[in-house]
Design an enzyme around this catalytic site. Structure first.
Site, PDB file in Angstrom:
ATOM      1  N   TRP A 104      25.264 -26.338  -8.174  1.00 24.36           N
ATOM      2  CA  TRP A 104      26.423 -27.179  -7.833  1.00 24.36           C
ATOM      3  C   TRP A 104      27.507 -27.146  -8.903  1.00 24.36           C
ATOM      4  O   TRP A 104      28.650 -27.500  -8.635  1.00 24.36           O
ATOM      5  CB  TRP A 104      25.984 -28.617  -7.555  1.00 24.36           C
ATOM      6  CG  TRP A 104      25.379 -28.784  -6.191  1.00 24.36           C
ATOM      7  CD1 TRP A 104      24.065 -29.021  -5.897  1.00 24.36           C
ATOM      8  CD2 TRP A 104      26.059 -28.704  -4.926  1.00 24.36           C
ATOM      9  NE1 TRP A 104      23.888 -29.083  -4.533  1.00 24.36           N
ATOM     10  CE2 TRP A 104      25.099 -28.899  -3.914  1.00 24.36           C
ATOM     11  CE3 TRP A 104      27.384 -28.477  -4.558  1.00 24.36           C
ATOM     12  CZ2 TRP A 104      25.418 -28.887  -2.558  1.00 24.36           C
ATOM     13  CZ3 TRP A 104      27.713 -28.461  -3.207  1.00 24.36           C
ATOM     14  CH2 TRP A 104      26.733 -28.663  -2.228  1.00 24.36           C
ATOM     15  N   GLN A 158      22.273 -25.867   5.386  1.00 29.65           N
ATOM     16  CA  GLN A 158      23.432 -26.736   5.216  1.00 29.65           C
ATOM     17  C   GLN A 158      24.672 -25.873   5.322  1.00 29.65           C
ATOM     18  O   GLN A 158      24.857 -24.931   4.538  1.00 29.65           O
ATOM     19  CB  GLN A 158      23.383 -27.414   3.845  1.00 29.65           C
ATOM     20  CG  GLN A 158      22.407 -28.563   3.790  1.00 29.65           C
ATOM     21  CD  GLN A 158      22.863 -29.713   4.643  1.00 29.65           C
ATOM     22  OE1 GLN A 158      23.849 -30.373   4.319  1.00 29.65           O
ATOM     23  NE2 GLN A 158      22.183 -29.963   5.745  1.00 29.65           N
ATOM     24  N   ARG A 211      17.404 -39.273   1.163  1.00 33.77           N
ATOM     25  CA  ARG A 211      17.676 -38.076   1.957  1.00 33.77           C
ATOM     26  C   ARG A 211      16.625 -36.978   1.793  1.00 33.77           C
ATOM     27  O   ARG A 211      15.710 -37.069   1.017  1.00 33.77           O
ATOM     28  CB  ARG A 211      19.049 -37.520   1.584  1.00 33.77           C
ATOM     29  CG  ARG A 211      19.242 -37.195   0.124  1.00 33.77           C
ATOM     30  CD  ARG A 211      20.674 -36.694  -0.132  1.00 33.77           C
ATOM     31  NE  ARG A 211      20.942 -36.500  -1.551  1.00 33.77           N
ATOM     32  CZ  ARG A 211      21.554 -37.392  -2.316  1.00 33.77           C
ATOM     33  NH1 ARG A 211      21.973 -38.537  -1.836  1.00 33.77           N
ATOM     34  NH2 ARG A 211      21.744 -37.144  -3.601  1.00 33.77           N
ATOM     35  N   ASP A 212      16.864 -35.905   2.593  1.00 33.30           N
ATOM     36  CA  ASP A 212      16.145 -34.636   2.482  1.00 33.30           C
ATOM     37  C   ASP A 212      14.679 -34.735   2.903  1.00 33.30           C
ATOM     38  O   ASP A 212      13.777 -34.328   2.170  1.00 33.30           O
ATOM     39  CB  ASP A 212      16.245 -34.066   1.050  1.00 33.30           C
ATOM     40  CG  ASP A 212      17.672 -34.009   0.525  1.00 33.30           C
ATOM     41  OD1 ASP A 212      18.598 -33.947   1.355  1.00 33.30           O
ATOM     42  OD2 ASP A 212      17.852 -34.021  -0.701  1.00 33.30           O
ATOM     43  N   ASP A 250      21.791 -25.883   0.837  1.00 38.31           N
ATOM     44  CA  ASP A 250      20.328 -25.904   0.975  1.00 38.31           C
ATOM     45  C   ASP A 250      19.796 -25.215   2.234  1.00 38.31           C
ATOM     46  O   ASP A 250      20.296 -25.463   3.334  1.00 38.31           O
ATOM     47  CB  ASP A 250      19.814 -27.342   1.072  1.00 38.31           C
ATOM     48  CG  ASP A 250      20.328 -28.246  -0.015  1.00 38.31           C
ATOM     49  OD1 ASP A 250      20.972 -27.761  -0.950  1.00 38.31           O
ATOM     50  OD2 ASP A 250      20.084 -29.456   0.096  1.00 38.31           O
ATOM     51  N   PHE A 256      22.767 -33.759   6.971  1.00 38.93           N
ATOM     52  CA  PHE A 256      22.330 -33.307   5.655  1.00 38.93           C
ATOM     53  C   PHE A 256      20.961 -32.622   5.770  1.00 38.93           C
ATOM     54  O   PHE A 256      20.456 -32.366   6.864  1.00 38.93           O
ATOM     55  CB  PHE A 256      22.282 -34.505   4.694  1.00 38.93           C
ATOM     56  CG  PHE A 256      23.592 -34.778   4.012  1.00 38.93           C
ATOM     57  CD1 PHE A 256      24.793 -34.360   4.539  1.00 38.93           C
ATOM     58  CD2 PHE A 256      23.627 -35.479   2.807  1.00 38.93           C
ATOM     59  CE1 PHE A 256      26.005 -34.617   3.907  1.00 38.93           C
ATOM     60  CE2 PHE A 256      24.829 -35.740   2.158  1.00 38.93           C
ATOM     61  CZ  PHE A 256      26.011 -35.316   2.703  1.00 38.93           C
ATOM     62  N   SER A 257      20.356 -32.369   4.620  1.00 39.70           N
ATOM     63  CA  SER A 257      19.148 -31.541   4.598  1.00 39.70           C
ATOM     64  C   SER A 257      17.952 -32.194   5.268  1.00 39.70           C
ATOM     65  O   SER A 257      17.866 -33.421   5.355  1.00 39.70           O
ATOM     66  CB  SER A 257      18.787 -31.182   3.157  1.00 39.70           C
ATOM     67  OG  SER A 257      19.688 -30.216   2.685  1.00 39.70           O
ATOM     68  N   GLU A 312      16.280 -34.622  -5.562  1.00 42.01           N
ATOM     69  CA  GLU A 312      16.640 -34.181  -4.215  1.00 42.01           C
ATOM     70  C   GLU A 312      15.545 -33.270  -3.647  1.00 42.01           C
ATOM     71  O   GLU A 312      14.699 -32.739  -4.373  1.00 42.01           O
ATOM     72  CB  GLU A 312      17.980 -33.430  -4.228  1.00 42.01           C
ATOM     73  CG  GLU A 312      19.175 -34.316  -4.573  1.00 42.01           C
ATOM     74  CD  GLU A 312      20.510 -33.651  -4.236  1.00 42.01           C
ATOM     75  OE1 GLU A 312      21.402 -34.357  -3.779  1.00 42.01           O
ATOM     76  OE2 GLU A 312      20.643 -32.423  -4.412  1.00 42.01           O
TER      77      GLU A 312
END
Lengths: 576, 576
Positions: free
Chosen positions: B328, B75, B187-188, B58, B116-117, B238
């Protein structure tokens, strides 16, 4: 029913053409007698419905009558192997696998006016007044689509026809249309009964609106509401369905009921061309209120469009649907047309209810309908501990059709790696054609299908690979998980029902030589129990074939043929 | 940032490892100096950002500073060519095509805690208090993801770090996390400014919830609302983004403004794996209210995920985004890893606004960002009347990168047939690799891309064919219609911007030999004007290469190298 690309004039059939006063019948189109068909072709599905010859698209008018006979009508061009010249073909079945081809049910009322998609209901209480002395009257509700001489589309209106012989022959209502329109994109009415009135949903295709109408008598329709601007739009909404079905818990017990609104999208599906999405919600007789703003798809592959739910399934029971197993992007190019004179098959019949998928929430399940009438020999019954293979030569299975069940239990998810897979492939050793499928048990947990190794047909839109993420366990690291899949392969169609039918994938494929070997390989951790059962399926068509291999479809010929073969006579409810 | 499959320990790099007190630095990871990279590989994009070596996913922390320098973090696994060991790589650019690799910006704070992002903002008014004497302070907001020794995921929390040198080096805030959590799937965070406060959106990935938080100072965050259960769910939400952009009419004039909420889905995209959907709506500082329940996708192919909008674009202007051009399902298998030591590229920079697509309604447009800094020679400028071809050997174009514009005007839609097409393909005559694309002007009007003829990589999830229905005219039969497309091909990535960017398609492909010929064929009715312009693109990386072909990235080396080559020095805003 999508926009016709061109009107087809070529005559494929030499049938008896009897002009009717009320309809315009192309001299090449047979009336009062079923269209004959040869179902022996190498690509011809043996346990699915496909038209005797010519081109089929959407299933239409589906209902089950009081005798338990299933009626399937379908968008039908009897004079060509591409879309055009739309009629309603007709077939009946006692078990949803053995189909008897019936005479064409609806003919164009005029030249250049075609009978597009729609539905049918049994008007048991004679709400319409068409059936004073009977409780098995059938009313078909459908779109008539006018085309001008230059090929451009005129108005699409909603019309009805009634049948006093249980759905075999119809007369147009004299006061049609029942819902008028100046739009050239207003079509595909589907009617259901709600408490004390009829409800019709139809698509204003290019406005992305499902119009909801109500009627006491199937003749007078009142606009009730619009359901609009939901989900994926693509470039058109088509073939809406509104149906109530049970919500079941993991044990199968009914815990609620919900309505499902399906909308078919064409063109403009994410995978290209045609796809069907659905919305869960409530319906109060006039308005559909979605439960959430989630967009759900009925299939993770590319060949399940315009599915319709049978009218007449008793309240509270699971619903049953059939889809059109094709895609407008290539349906008019597939090789069955040139090689065998027919194009398109339906999906296998599917049983539908709503359940809670782990983590994902409510989904509509597609289970395969009771296969027992066509289950033949059990070819394989085996279990293994984690790692195992099955190699099966099924070239001796005359139908070429198999049913496969795989149950995987005692999965210790903490032991899974990216190599934890179960693969099932089908191949032709003669030609090297191969159809692959399989499941990755860890991480993204996708089930995949790959038809890219099939050599008999390709096309710029014939996508090779499909996959779906199946969250088969709730993610707990301490519980042993289970997973299952069921699949049918039938010469040129493959359908998988993944994880109790939470995901369904439907692909057509056209091998250069028949697929005759199955290879299954399990690579799972020790302690995992893998159970595999494989049956051959009996051809549902072979028993109707005469000595020339032709299925004529009408009962007389069928009985003759069946007697000749020494097989049990399949009893049609249709008495001539 | 998707769940890591495994943590990678292999060390690819031999860099100078300086242990910092505040972070855990793998000895193999260089600090304070850019990771060097060789950008000469046959598969290495020349006008796109890709990491010097190792694995990228990302884009993160994107912002434009007061000097007009674009900052891209990403990332980054500097020690392997698969995901794992996540850092924030960093690069800067004046034009979004020429990128200077900067030292890694964020390192794991502890062993088995990964960065992480997330996003970054310029805290010009020092709301955070980190920047008493400056207006160019940068705060990064990101997820720290803990992994246990057995590889299972622990809590994901939201954290901040601040940079007093304009975004080149960061210090972790001492009071982290700023949003705590026990969830291993939260997250993110993406932060924007709204009138008088900061707004953060982050994904509760497996609950399909975008949490919206507010803060006066980037440290204290208050829960404001949830946006949940919208659109396609896949198996995880996400990388949400919330961004305001203009609504433009057909002339380009601003007529309104709207918010766009993007959500990236992984796994479980309709085409498999990763995809990004978006919702149009209004935002009042705490709540996002969607305009409708429509699910729109940012891309019709399979390689555009986790796109982020640059922070700092002035209010009222078009927004600008970059995506991760991968999926992915296969990103950790693509051949650039083994062949060239890197994996993943960003998309080209895209300009975004909202407009009304004919019949479909409001859509977010993806236009290619100003290409002039890399436009090289015009290789072809030609027009034809309906029917024409272009055959171009571009083997002498060192970058292997082209920009193509096709404008089709005066289309008399009544003359179109199913054979009315415009095809563009790229091939390697040496190997037979071929990448196809094209448009069907009638009927379903799909634009298609087919990478199935590319031979250097295949994988069970590497789907071959993509298409989108582009309703390019409003359907009137009496008006001459227009259609256009723009495309960039850059060694192993192809991006099309169809019909003024109403549809974008992004595919990566890995030819066994470089593609060096372009063939374009127009089959349109007489009277249709077809205009084709093709430019070669200058490598944005070649000018930074030293005599060994290595891009070292830091300014000193860069200036030396550029001087050596006699080229203009690309001025980085970063002063050492």
């Amino acid at each position: 029913m999508a926009r016709l690309r061109g009107l087809v004039s070529g005559a494929l059939l030499a049938g008896s053409a009897v002009a009717q006063t009320s309809t315009f019948v192309n001299p090449a189109v047979p009336t009062h007698t079923p269209v004959p068909g040869n179902y022996t072709g190498a690509l011809r599905p043996q346990v699915h419905f496909s038209p005797p010859q010519g081109f089929m698209n959407d299933p239409n008018g589906m209902f089950v009558d009081a005798n338990g006979t299933w009626h399937l009508y379908y968008q039908y061009n009897p004079t060509g192997v591409v879309a055009g010249n739309q009629h309603w073909g007709h077939a009946t079945s006692d078990d949803l696998y053995h189909w008897v081809n019936q005479p064409i049910a609806l003919f164009p009322p005029e030249e250049r006016v075609y009978v597009f998609s729609g539905s049918a209901v049994v008007d048991a209480n004679n709400t319409s007044g068409f059936f004073p002395d009977q409780d098995n009257g059938v009313v078909a509700i459908f779109t008539l689509a006018r085309y001008y001489e230059d090929g451009s589309g005129g108005p699409q209106t909603q019309n009805i026809a009634y049948s006093r012989d249980g759905g075999y022959t119809f007369e147009y209502y004299s006061e049609n249309p029942v819902i008028d329109s100046t739009s050239s994109h207003f079509r595909d009415p589907k009617v259901v009964w709600y408490e004390d009135h009829w409800v019709l949903v139809a698509a204003y295709a290019q406005e992305f609106v499902v119009g909801i109408f109500t009627s006491p008598d199937l003749k007078d329709w009142t606009f009730a509401s619009n359901f609009t601007q939901h989900g994926l739009l693509g470039a058109q909404y088509e073939c809406p369905n509104l149906v109530k079905m049970p919500v079941r818990d993991a044990s199968g017990a009914v815990i609620d009921e919900k309505y499902v609104m399906t909308i078919s999208i064409q063109p403009g599906a994410p995978l290209g061309g045609s796809v069907t999405e659905y919305f869960l919600g409530d319906f109060n007789g006039t308005h559909f209120t979605p439960t959430d703003a989630v967009t759900r798809l009925t299939d993770f592959a590319k060949d399940n469009y315009a599915a319709q739910f049978f009218y007449g399934v008793p309240d509270g029971q699971n619903q049953i649907n059939l889809g059109w197993a094709s895609n407008w992007q290539y349906t008019q190019k597939v090789p069955t047309g040139n090689l065998e004179g027919w194009r398109s098959t339906t999906t296998a019949p599917r049983v539908n209810y709503i359940t809670e998928a782990p983590r994902i929430g409510l989904v509509m399940v597609d289970e395969i309908y009771d296969l027992s009438p066509i289950l033949d020999n059990k070819l394989k019954e085996t279990t293994c501990d984690g790692v195992g293979t099955v190699a099966l030569d099924y070239s001796s299975v005359e139908s070429g059709a198999l049913y496969i069940e795989v149950n995987v239990t005692n999965i210790n998810t903490t032991l899974l790696t990216e190599y934890s897979t179960l693969n099932i492939s089908f191949a032709s050793p003669a030609s090297g054609d191969i159809l692959q499928s399989g499941f990755y048990f860890s991480g993204d947990t996708p089930f995949f299908i790959n038809r890219g190794g099939i050599k008999g047909f390709d096309n710029i839109f014939f996508t090779d690979k499909f996959s779906v993420a199946d969250v088969y366990s709730s993610g707990s690291r301490d519980t042993l998980a289970s997973w299952s899949t069921k699949a049918i392969i039938d010469r040129s169609i493959f359908e998988v029902f993944v994880d109790r039918g939470i995901h369904a994938g439907t692909v057509v494929f056209y091998p250069s030589q028949p697929l005759t070997t199955l290879n299954l390989a399990s690579r799972l951790p020790e302690g995992t129990s893998v159970s595999v059962n494989i049956w051959s399926l009996k051809s549902a068509w072979a028993e109707y074939e005469n000595e020339d291999g032709t299925v004529v479809g009408n009962v007389t010929t069928h009985e003759k043929s069946a007697e000749k073969k020494g097989k049990a006579v399949y009893k049609s409810k249709f008495t001539v």
